[in-house]
Design an enzyme around this catalytic site. Structure first.
Site, PDB file in Angstrom:
ATOM      1  CB  CYS A   1       5.016-127.004  33.381  1.00 39.42           C
ATOM      2  SG  CYS A   1       5.169-125.517  32.359  1.00 39.42           S
TER       3      CYS A   1
ATOM      4  CG  HIS B   1       7.646-129.735  30.546  1.00 38.76           C
ATOM      5  ND1 HIS B   1       6.356-130.223  30.487  1.00 38.76           N
ATOM      6  CD2 HIS B   1       7.542-128.389  30.483  1.00 38.76           C
ATOM      7  CE1 HIS B   1       5.504-129.210  30.383  1.00 38.76           C
ATOM      8  NE2 HIS B   1       6.206-128.083  30.386  1.00 38.76           N
TER       9      HIS B   1
ATOM     10  CD  GLU C   1       6.681-133.689  30.998  1.00 38.10           C
ATOM     11  OE1 GLU C   1       5.933-132.909  30.368  1.00 38.10           O
ATOM     12  OE2 GLU C   1       7.310-133.347  32.021  1.00 38.10           O
TER      13      GLU C   1
END
Length: 259
Positions: free
Chosen positions: A113, A221, A223
């Site tokens: 990001c 994202h 994660e």
């Protein structure tokens, strides 16, 4: 053998509007520890506290995290406007030269990001302050309401270059991702290759051409749900493998005989 150390770039926050902290999302640390199989180390991104050289010596790789503040437009030759949002000049001062040093050395990093945008700016690229204001573009920002699961839900497809590094890694040229960003790439930096786009043309995946190390960076994202997501997991596994290779090379250096 100890695991490779991955420096996770932290962000500045105020607790109760008065207590300053450096913080990092737990999902970043979990993805690094459980999927990349590396030791997560939170980095206070402030040049008054540490230097790029110290970071390069202490860590085997870096996760350039997302964050609410944006890269200051002065870093790519533009004036700040209200549309550019909040800034973190201390993080700019650490991460931009860190990216350039890692590219030169071959030390691995994974941009996420804001980190994706930092890679582009570090190599001379520019950013749009607000993607949703551009003709033909959709709103890529995080939904303002809903649960955390709803905010990080998969929301659009990313089309990747056939035969490119991302398509090879994922085993497909089309993947589904979340989207939680307001800014995006305007002009790519020198050697920055745009390897994936959202349906509205927004760049979503990049790497650095001819870089000697791992430079994959994404606008989404990964994660979130990294251990189970079929896109996030191979990305973090590949990053972890790159960090292990770097660590093994560094550990081997003192054992080499000199002429």
């Amino acid at each position: 053998m100890t695991r490779p150390v991955v420096g996770i770039i932290g962000n500045s926050h105020l607790i109760n509007d008065q207590y300053p902290v450096h913080a990092g999302g737990q999902m970043n640390s979990r993805a690094v520890a459980k999927v990349a199989d590396c030791t997560p180390l939170l980095i206070p991104a402030d040049p008054n506290l540490l230097s790029v050289d110290e970071l390069l010596a202490a860590c085997d790789g870096f996760v350039l995290t997302g964050g609410r503040p944006n890269v200051h437009p002065e870093e790519y030759g533009e004036a700040a406007t209200e549309a550019h949002g909040a800034f973190d000049r201390a993080r700019d001062a650490i991460v931009l030269p860190l990216v350039r040093a890692c590219v030169e050395r071959g030390q691995p990093f994974l941009g996420i990001c804001r980190g994706f945008q930092e890679v582009n700016v570090a190599l001379g690229g520019t950013l749009y302050p607000e993607i949703r204001d551009l003709p033909g573009r959709t709103n890529h920002r995080m939904p303002p309401d809903g649960t955390i699961e709803e905010k990080f839900a998969l929301r659009h497809e990313v089309t990747l270059t056939e035969g490119g590094p991302f398509a090879q890694l994922f085993g497909s040229s089309r993947v589904m991702t979340n989207t939680l960003h307001g800014q995006g790439i305007k002009a790519p930096g020198a050697r920055v290759v745009i390897d994936g786009h959202a349906p509205d043309g927004t760049p979503e995946a990049i790497y650095v051409r001819d870089a000697p190390g791992f430079t994959l960076s994404v606008q989404w994202h990964p994660e979130w749900n990294a251990a189970e997501d079929p896109v996030s997991r191979p990305l973090f596994c590949a990053f972890g493998a790159a960090c292990r290779a770097w660590a093994e090379g560094r550990r081997a250096l003192p054992l080499q005989k000199t002429a």
